[in-house]
Design a protein around this motif. Structure first.
Motif, short mmCIF file in Angstrom:
data_model
loop_
_atom_site.label_atom_id
_atom_site.label_comp_id
_atom_site.label_asym_id
_atom_site.label_seq_id
_atom_site.Cartn_x
_atom_site.Cartn_y
_atom_site.Cartn_z
N LYS A 11 8.34 -18.48 44.68
CA LYS A 11 7.96 -17.11 44.40
C LYS A 11 9.13 -16.20 44.70
O LYS A 11 9.94 -16.47 45.54
CB LYS A 11 6.77 -16.71 45.28
CG LYS A 11 5.46 -16.92 44.53
CD LYS A 11 4.28 -16.59 45.37
CE LYS A 11 4.16 -15.13 45.64
NZ LYS A 11 4.05 -14.32 44.45
N GLU A 12 9.16 -15.09 43.97
CA GLU A 12 10.28 -14.19 44.15
C GLU A 12 9.89 -12.97 44.93
O GLU A 12 10.37 -11.88 44.67
CB GLU A 12 10.78 -13.76 42.79
CG GLU A 12 11.90 -14.61 42.36
CD GLU A 12 12.57 -13.97 41.21
OE1 GLU A 12 13.46 -13.16 41.42
OE2 GLU A 12 12.14 -14.25 40.09
N THR A 13 8.98 -13.11 45.82
CA THR A 13 8.65 -12.01 46.70
C THR A 13 9.74 -11.91 47.75
O THR A 13 10.50 -12.85 47.94
CB THR A 13 7.31 -12.29 47.39
OG1 THR A 13 7.25 -13.66 47.65
CG2 THR A 13 6.16 -11.89 46.52
N PRO A 14 9.79 -10.76 48.44
CA PRO A 14 10.77 -10.69 49.52
C PRO A 14 10.48 -11.80 50.53
O PRO A 14 9.33 -12.15 50.75
CB PRO A 14 10.47 -9.32 50.15
CG PRO A 14 9.78 -8.56 49.11
CD PRO A 14 9.01 -9.56 48.30
N ARG A 340 14.52 -23.51 37.98
CA ARG A 340 13.47 -22.61 38.47
C ARG A 340 12.17 -22.82 37.70
O ARG A 340 11.10 -22.87 38.27
CB ARG A 340 13.94 -21.15 38.36
CG ARG A 340 12.92 -20.16 38.90
CD ARG A 340 13.50 -18.77 38.97
NE ARG A 340 14.45 -18.63 40.05
CZ ARG A 340 14.11 -18.43 41.32
NH1 ARG A 340 12.85 -18.35 41.64
NH2 ARG A 340 15.02 -18.30 42.24
N GLU A 341 12.28 -22.94 36.36
CA GLU A 341 11.06 -23.09 35.58
C GLU A 341 10.33 -24.38 35.96
O GLU A 341 9.11 -24.37 36.16
CB GLU A 341 11.37 -23.07 34.08
CG GLU A 341 10.11 -23.27 33.27
CD GLU A 341 10.21 -22.79 31.83
OE1 GLU A 341 11.13 -22.01 31.52
OE2 GLU A 341 9.34 -23.18 31.03
N SER A 342 11.08 -25.48 36.10
CA SER A 342 10.38 -26.71 36.47
C SER A 342 9.81 -26.59 37.88
O SER A 342 8.75 -27.15 38.17
CB SER A 342 11.27 -27.94 36.34
OG SER A 342 12.53 -27.67 36.85
N GLY A 370 11.76 -10.46 38.93
CA GLY A 370 10.96 -10.61 37.71
C GLY A 370 11.09 -11.96 37.04
O GLY A 370 10.33 -12.30 36.14
N THR A 371 12.06 -12.79 37.49
CA THR A 371 12.29 -14.06 36.78
C THR A 371 11.14 -15.05 36.96
O THR A 371 10.78 -15.77 36.02
CB THR A 371 13.62 -14.70 37.23
OG1 THR A 371 13.73 -14.58 38.63
CG2 THR A 371 14.81 -14.03 36.60
N THR A 372 10.54 -15.08 38.15
CA THR A 372 9.43 -16.02 38.36
C THR A 372 8.18 -15.55 37.62
O THR A 372 7.46 -16.36 37.02
CB THR A 372 9.14 -16.18 39.87
OG1 THR A 372 10.34 -16.57 40.51
CG2 THR A 372 8.09 -17.24 40.11
N VAL A 377 3.87 -15.90 33.51
CA VAL A 377 3.24 -15.31 32.32
C VAL A 377 3.35 -16.30 31.15
O VAL A 377 2.38 -16.53 30.40
CB VAL A 377 3.88 -13.94 31.97
CG1 VAL A 377 3.39 -13.44 30.61
CG2 VAL A 377 3.56 -12.91 33.06
N LYS A 378 4.50 -16.93 31.03
CA LYS A 378 4.70 -17.93 29.96
C LYS A 378 3.69 -19.07 30.09
O LYS A 378 3.07 -19.50 29.10
CB LYS A 378 6.14 -18.45 30.05
CG LYS A 378 6.55 -19.37 28.92
CD LYS A 378 8.02 -19.73 29.09
CE LYS A 378 8.39 -20.91 28.22
NZ LYS A 378 9.64 -21.54 28.62
N LEU A 379 3.49 -19.55 31.33
CA LEU A 379 2.54 -20.65 31.56
C LEU A 379 1.14 -20.24 31.12
O LEU A 379 0.41 -21.03 30.49
CB LEU A 379 2.48 -21.00 33.05
CG LEU A 379 3.67 -21.67 33.73
CD1 LEU A 379 3.36 -21.99 35.19
CD2 LEU A 379 4.00 -22.95 33.01
#
Ligand code: SF4
Length: 466
Positions: A11-14, A340-342, A370-372, A377-379
């Motif tokens: 996750k890309e949270t802080p 990252r995607e995998s 926003g990258t994660t 969203v794609k999934l």
């Protein structure tokens, strides 16, 4: 053999800094075993290294620490006996200092003031200034973490009384810290005068515990009594308990992100049940939204409570849209973008039967780069969602944190580069909406006691190490 590969959260949270525990018992107990359980409950606060410090049978303080998680590093203590009265423990997520064994805690020192072990949570925001001063005066620093600085200044203090040396040291330190310390046979707990990081107190019969969160008290059956007050130092030994205070600041600055994301939902922090506050955040999001959706889904686990709040307030049914694989671990997902995607796919699995053909209101805690979110969203779209509307419990993050939270530079923060509409386009969502700051403030009854600096840039003091 344990492999120590880079820790990259999916996750890309802080990201957080650390969790700490200290226990004192008036009767001899198996201290390392008693420390294992609360540290295990605080694992969410740091996964890179962990360790404990306790008295050896001959009265010497010893420390045991390594890179890795509590279950791997410390589980041998469950079958060993080391009887004594006090011990401290630490789980670490490195922000300042990097993921190296020499930065693992507790830090142990033998100096002119006796034996000291220290475990610390937070960031000292004038540490560069203090480090330069120490180096100029001939000190040799062994690690790149802030924690060692406190020990150096205690050792340098000309005061004879240890408590006075500690207070003199802490009056020089700026920023966020909560720590537990053993000095000879005394357990000490302290919280910075702004109260950025939490530190709670639990008691039962002969035992007292200090911990980052109440979930670490519950697991030992402790009764939560109160928080260590901002600027308070508590000393516990065979003679009893003593509380002393540092110079008071004109306000508190409790980190609101503890309630948004870091803390476990079953904890009580800064006087608030975390789950209830997150539900309120979700409720406010629904209140301002009026969005026609078919289902509400959480990004597990940090979006769970808020998704429930959103669903209850909007009347849109909560669904189990994403399952989380708890066994994929956090230690082997590589930071390269193509990995990252995998990494996200290994961790999160959309429920096609639930999502297919639906307008999905997706609840998450916050948005950093926003990258994660783009992958999530794609999934969900791949699973057949007709629309995906991302809702965040936090306002737009626009400023870095100097108080122990690993938020990227201003330039990397997506909300500094894009509007919500542009973010939606970038991550492939149909819309994106953040909880406005005024609503976040309404989630607590005393917003003036909280820090919101990563949202509004209002730092409580002029930070020296910017
Ligand atoms: S700047 Fe943000 S993350 Fe840092 S202490 Fe303040 S509220 Fe917490």
């Amino acid at each position: 053999m344990l492999l120590h590969l880079p820790v990259v959260t999916f996750k890309e949270t802080p990201l957080h800094h650390c969790g700490i525990v200290g226990i004192y018992s008036h009767k001899k107990i198996n201290v390392p075993k008693e420390l294992f359980y609360p540290l295990f409950s605080l694992q969410h606060r740091g996964q890179e290294s962990c360790g404990i410090a306790y008295h050896h049978s001959r009265g010497q303080l010893i420390t045991y620490k390594d890179l890795g998680m509590v279950g791997n590093v410390l589980s041998h203590y469950l079958t060993e006996t080391h009887s004594s009265y006090t011990g401290i423990g630490h789980v670490r997520y490195s922000t300042r200092g990097g993921n190296k064994l020499e930065n693992a805690q507790p830090v142990l020192a033998v100096c002119n003031k006796g034996q000291i072990a220290l475990a610390h949570n937070g960031n000292i925001s004038n540490s560069m200034f203090l480090k330069n001063e120490l180096i100029r005066e001939g000190s040799i620093l062994q690690s790149t973490s802030d924690t060692e600085l406190i020990l150096h200044y205690i050792a340098k203090s000309k005061r004879n009384d240890f408590t006075e040396s500690l207070m003199e040291t802490l009056e020089r330190v700026e920023g966020a810290y909560s720590f537990v310390m053993i000095h000879n046979d005394t357990l000490i707990a302290a919280r910075d005068p702004y109260g950025f990081r939490p530190l709670v107190i639990g008691e039962k019969s002969d035992m007292m515990e200090f911990a980052s969160e109440t979930c670490a008290l519950d697991i030992l059956g402790m009764n939560y009594t109160r928080e260590v007050n901002p600027g308070e130092i508590i000393l516990v030994n065979k003679y009893g308990k003593q509380s002393v205070a540092l110079h008071k600041k004109d306000r508190r600055c409790q980190c609101i992100f503890e309630l948004i994301y870091f803390a476990r939902p079953d904890s009580i922090l800064f006087g608030y049940p975390v789950h209830t506050i997150r539900k309120k955040m979700g409720g406010f999001l629904a209140h301002i939204d009026n969005l026609p959706g078919d289902i509400v889904c959480a990004v597990p686990d940090s979006g769970n409570s808020a998704a429930l709040g959103y669903s209850e307030s909007s009347g849109v049914g909560l669904e189990y849209g994403l399952t989380r694989n708890h066994y994929s671990g956090r230690t082997f997902i590589q930071p390269a973008p193509d990995m990252r995607e995998s990494g996200v796919r290994m961790k999160l699995h959309p429920m096609k039967a639930v999502i297919n053909g639906k307008r999905v209101i997706l609840i998450d805690d916050s948005l950093v780069r926003g990258t994660t979110s783009r992958i999530i969203v794609k999934l969900i779209k791949e699973a057949g969602a007709k629309e995906v509307h991302l809702r965040l419990c936090a306002p737009e993050i626009k400023y870095p944190c100097f108080f122990g939270i690993d938020i990227p530079t201003k330039e990397e923060l997506i909300s500094n580069r894009m509007s919500p509409a542009d973010i939606a386009h970038y991550i492939g969502a149909d819309s994106v909406r953040f909880l406005p700051l005024e609503y976040l403030r309404q989630c607590v009854s005393n917003p003036e006691d909280f820090c919101f600096a990563c949202f509004n840039g209002n730092y409580p003091f002029d930070v020296k190490d910017r």
